[in-house]
Design a protein around this motif. Sequence first.
Motif, PDB file in Angstrom:
ATOM      1  N   SER A 260       0.851  -1.194   0.000  1.00 37.61           N
ATOM      2  CA  SER A 260       0.000   0.000   0.000  1.00 37.61           C
ATOM      3  C   SER A 260       0.881   1.236   0.000  1.00 37.61           C
ATOM      4  O   SER A 260       2.070   1.168   0.342  1.00 37.61           O
ATOM      5  CB  SER A 260      -0.925   0.043   1.219  1.00 37.61           C
ATOM      6  OG  SER A 260      -0.229   0.535   2.362  1.00 37.61           O
ATOM      7  N   GLY A 261       0.285   2.354  -0.377  1.00 36.92           N
ATOM      8  CA  GLY A 261       0.984   3.614  -0.245  1.00 36.92           C
ATOM      9  C   GLY A 261       0.923   4.099   1.187  1.00 36.92           C
ATOM     10  O   GLY A 261       0.391   3.420   2.069  1.00 36.92           O
ATOM     11  N   ASN A 262       1.484   5.269   1.420  1.00 35.71           N
ATOM     12  CA  ASN A 262       1.390   5.894   2.737  1.00 35.71           C
ATOM     13  C   ASN A 262       0.043   6.605   2.825  1.00 35.71           C
ATOM     14  O   ASN A 262      -0.196   7.602   2.138  1.00 35.71           O
ATOM     15  CB  ASN A 262       2.529   6.889   2.934  1.00 35.71           C
ATOM     16  CG  ASN A 262       3.836   6.203   3.291  1.00 35.71           C
ATOM     17  OD1 ASN A 262       3.909   5.504   4.292  1.00 35.71           O
ATOM     18  ND2 ASN A 262       4.854   6.378   2.466  1.00 35.71           N
ATOM     19  N   VAL A 263      -0.838   6.085   3.647  1.00 37.73           N
ATOM     20  CA  VAL A 263      -2.200   6.609   3.764  1.00 37.73           C
ATOM     21  C   VAL A 263      -2.314   7.393   5.075  1.00 37.73           C
ATOM     22  O   VAL A 263      -1.783   6.982   6.103  1.00 37.73           O
ATOM     23  CB  VAL A 263      -3.232   5.459   3.747  1.00 37.73           C
ATOM     24  CG1 VAL A 263      -4.646   6.000   3.934  1.00 37.73           C
ATOM     25  CG2 VAL A 263      -3.117   4.681   2.445  1.00 37.73           C
ATOM     26  N   SER A 264      -2.993   8.525   5.012  1.00 38.71           N
ATOM     27  CA  SER A 264      -3.172   9.351   6.206  1.00 38.71           C
ATOM     28  C   SER A 264      -3.698   8.525   7.371  1.00 38.71           C
ATOM     29  O   SER A 264      -4.675   7.777   7.236  1.00 38.71           O
ATOM     30  CB  SER A 264      -4.152  10.490   5.906  1.00 38.71           C
ATOM     31  OG  SER A 264      -4.576  11.120   7.101  1.00 38.71           O
ATOM     32  N   ALA A 265      -3.054   8.668   8.519  1.00 37.15           N
ATOM     33  CA  ALA A 265      -3.489   7.921   9.701  1.00 37.15           C
ATOM     34  C   ALA A 265      -4.908   8.314  10.105  1.00 37.15           C
ATOM     35  O   ALA A 265      -5.639   7.508  10.695  1.00 37.15           O
ATOM     36  CB  ALA A 265      -2.519   8.168  10.858  1.00 37.15           C
ATOM     37  N   GLY A 266      -5.317   9.536   9.771  1.00 37.05           N
ATOM     38  CA  GLY A 266      -6.666   9.972  10.100  1.00 37.05           C
ATOM     39  C   GLY A 266      -7.742   9.185   9.384  1.00 37.05           C
ATOM     40  O   GLY A 266      -8.872   9.070   9.872  1.00 37.05           O
ATOM     41  N   ARG A 267      -7.416   8.609   8.212  1.00 30.88           N
ATOM     42  CA  ARG A 267      -8.405   7.826   7.467  1.00 30.88           C
ATOM     43  C   ARG A 267      -8.568   6.426   8.055  1.00 30.88           C
ATOM     44  O   ARG A 267      -9.459   5.689   7.635  1.00 30.88           O
ATOM     45  CB  ARG A 267      -8.011   7.744   5.990  1.00 30.88           C
ATOM     46  CG  ARG A 267      -8.236   9.041   5.247  1.00 30.88           C
ATOM     47  CD  ARG A 267      -7.869   8.933   3.763  1.00 30.88           C
ATOM     48  NE  ARG A 267      -8.589   7.896   3.061  1.00 30.88           N
ATOM     49  CZ  ARG A 267      -9.841   7.987   2.630  1.00 30.88           C
ATOM     50  NH1 ARG A 267     -10.518   9.098   2.861  1.00 30.88           N
ATOM     51  NH2 ARG A 267     -10.405   6.991   1.973  1.00 30.88           N
ATOM     52  N   TRP A 268      -7.714   6.060   9.016  1.00 32.21           N
ATOM     53  CA  TRP A 268      -7.814   4.745   9.643  1.00 32.21           C
ATOM     54  C   TRP A 268      -8.687   4.769  10.885  1.00 32.21           C
ATOM     55  O   TRP A 268      -8.759   3.784  11.618  1.00 32.21           O
ATOM     56  CB  TRP A 268      -6.422   4.240  10.017  1.00 32.21           C
ATOM     57  CG  TRP A 268      -5.637   3.738   8.851  1.00 32.21           C
ATOM     58  CD1 TRP A 268      -4.863   4.476   7.996  1.00 32.21           C
ATOM     59  CD2 TRP A 268      -5.538   2.378   8.407  1.00 32.21           C
ATOM     60  NE1 TRP A 268      -4.292   3.665   7.046  1.00 32.21           N
ATOM     61  CE2 TRP A 268      -4.685   2.369   7.272  1.00 32.21           C
ATOM     62  CE3 TRP A 268      -6.082   1.176   8.854  1.00 32.21           C
ATOM     63  CZ2 TRP A 268      -4.382   1.199   6.590  1.00 32.21           C
ATOM     64  CZ3 TRP A 268      -5.774   0.016   8.170  1.00 32.21           C
ATOM     65  CH2 TRP A 268      -4.928   0.028   7.052  1.00 32.21           C
ATOM     66  N   LEU A 269      -9.338   5.891  11.146  1.00 31.87           N
ATOM     67  CA  LEU A 269     -10.165   5.985  12.349  1.00 31.87           C
ATOM     68  C   LEU A 269     -11.620   6.215  12.008  1.00 31.87           C
ATOM     69  O   LEU A 269     -11.964   6.840  10.997  1.00 31.87           O
ATOM     70  CB  LEU A 269      -9.685   7.138  13.226  1.00 31.87           C
ATOM     71  CG  LEU A 269      -8.349   6.970  13.956  1.00 31.87           C
ATOM     72  CD1 LEU A 269      -8.092   8.180  14.828  1.00 31.87           C
ATOM     73  CD2 LEU A 269      -8.340   5.703  14.797  1.00 31.87           C
ATOM     74  N   THR A 270     -12.484   5.717  12.867  1.00 33.97           N
ATOM     75  CA  THR A 270     -13.897   6.093  12.858  1.00 33.97           C
ATOM     76  C   THR A 270     -14.213   6.633  14.246  1.00 33.97           C
ATOM     77  O   THR A 270     -13.605   6.228  15.241  1.00 33.97           O
ATOM     78  CB  THR A 270     -14.804   4.889  12.529  1.00 33.97           C
ATOM     79  OG1 THR A 270     -16.170   5.331  12.522  1.00 33.97           O
ATOM     80  CG2 THR A 270     -14.653   3.784  13.539  1.00 33.97           C
ATOM     81  N   ALA A 271     -15.113   7.582  14.310  1.00 36.42           N
ATOM     82  CA  ALA A 271     -15.442   8.208  15.598  1.00 36.42           C
ATOM     83  C   ALA A 271     -16.914   8.564  15.631  1.00 36.42           C
ATOM     84  O   ALA A 271     -17.539   8.789  14.589  1.00 36.42           O
ATOM     85  CB  ALA A 271     -14.591   9.463  15.806  1.00 36.42           C
ATOM     86  N   GLU A 272     -17.455   8.594  16.836  1.00 36.76           N
ATOM     87  CA  GLU A 272     -18.838   9.021  17.054  1.00 36.76           C
ATOM     88  C   GLU A 272     -18.835  10.200  18.013  1.00 36.76           C
ATOM     89  O   GLU A 272     -18.142  10.184  19.024  1.00 36.76           O
ATOM     90  CB  GLU A 272     -19.669   7.890  17.670  1.00 36.76           C
ATOM     91  CG  GLU A 272     -19.828   6.672  16.798  1.00 36.76           C
ATOM     92  CD  GLU A 272     -20.732   5.627  17.442  1.00 36.76           C
ATOM     93  OE1 GLU A 272     -21.628   6.031  18.217  1.00 36.76           O
ATOM     94  OE2 GLU A 272     -20.545   4.432  17.187  1.00 36.76           O
TER      95      GLU A 272
END
Length: 550
Positions: A339-351
């Motif tokens: 994979s490429g370097n993907v933003s760590a923020g896209r690896w989260l879900t939040a409520e």
Amino acid sequence: MADRTSKKPPTTRKTSLYRLTDDGDPDLRSLIRPRYLDQEGFRARPVRQGPLRGLLVTGTTAPGPADWCQALADLTGLAVNEENHTAFGLLIVRTEKHIYALGHGMGHLMIEPARIDPGFGIHFAVRCLEKDRVTKVRRQIMDARGRSDENSVTSGEHIRGFGIEEFGEIVSHIAGKVRGIPLTYTGGDAAGAHITGNDRSVKLRLGRTPEDLMNDLLAIEEVCERDDPLPEFDFITQVRPLEAVSDLAQGLDARLDEMLGTGVPGRVGLAVPSECREGFDSAETFRVRVARRTRTVPELDAQTLLGPVSSCAPGERLETLRKGKVQMFADSDAEEVISGNVSAGRWLTAEVVEEGAHYFLWQGKWYEVGAEYLATVKRRVTELLARPSRITLPPWPKGEGEGPYNEKRVAARAGYVLLDKKNVHTARLHGGGWEVCDLLGPDGQLIHIKKAPSGTAPLNHLFAQARMCVETLKYDTGARRKFIAKLDEIAPGHPARDFREPTVVLGILLKEGEPVTADSLFSFAQISLLHTDNVLKGLGARLEVVSIGR
């Protein structure tokens, strides 16, 4: 032959219409991005024409030679020096209730993005479209795959004909016929008008005189003021994306930034970005770079991402996380990149819950979800989890891996067959190994086991496995034959051989062995579970969920 010169000029023109937020500033120039107001060749002029009151901004750019000129020159040996000219036109109109922008050419690019009402297009469309004359739908699936689908039909069909799931899908674009709205274009025409609504604008034909345009805007306002969407479209409005630059989204960012200071907040978890979905199942190593720290870990969890930012200064945590990167590798030495370097923020879900409203971060974007929608999701999930199952799963001791648990705790019991790591090779996966399931139950149940201590990523992985298992058995004859041959080899006396209507069992161990309930699952995990159930039903399979305790 008719005299072409006598043809009447058109009374309407197809236009992209945006509704803008009004902050009370009487100067409409505040709605325009400053660089266009200051750019040479652009003019902003007040409008007072009949009933119209507003602002007209126009201009043209010529950024230089087109990017294909050199390529053609290299191929032909001839000089090529052509320029692109881009025209911008934007008319901003104020009514007594709202402010609208009519974009022409690339004029919409001049609007300040934070001032665009992101719900306007869909809000209008679902209150006036004919349910049987829908021509196009674009939706995004809120599950592990994160994919987008677009379907269209020339003559139009019923909204339900597009196969939209009631849960887990975001409709961001819908087009079709409207009838009964006194628009200039319809002019009493029984055929109605065609409109396209998306999460930013409405595209339709509007009047070309000041009087006609104002009448059209007032007709649109009347539709938007209707309390509820048409019954057939009500489910579409239950999930609404928020513009990243809007005040609401930025306020949610600030709230999440506060939550990140607590280490691992209760309603923040791991989710797999759509661009990483394909390789996630085969990833052996993850390299995480967050807050100038680099770690290489065999499994990715929420703590790995959130730990480094919890000590950042308030207001910097979320931005630090978004600047961080996650990369996947297929080997334990982190050398085989998948994979490429993907933003760590896209690896989260939040409520986030604010004043009774529910907001969710998914794939890096905020969504507002209606309370009625969530209540229905919770009820449906509760019903699904209450389905009886003949499968019981023993407690999972702390510190024991999934493989030993499957082999020593479950497969050791009579009637159960261990299939963990016993792959079937199939052309459907380009010759790659396919793990049908972890275990086979006494009555042929296809059992998938997963430990999900935090977040939705392990559950998304589990749901994807279940779908793939049934899809492959149903549609890949060769894979099904190889699977049955594998059973003949490792469990020759097992009675299960017919998988046309299988039962799929998801065995789930949550944190500390708490029961799987609608309250213990993230809302996005609930939505993904319902979507998986619907997909499996369509494949003729029954889904059961069994909690694993400690």
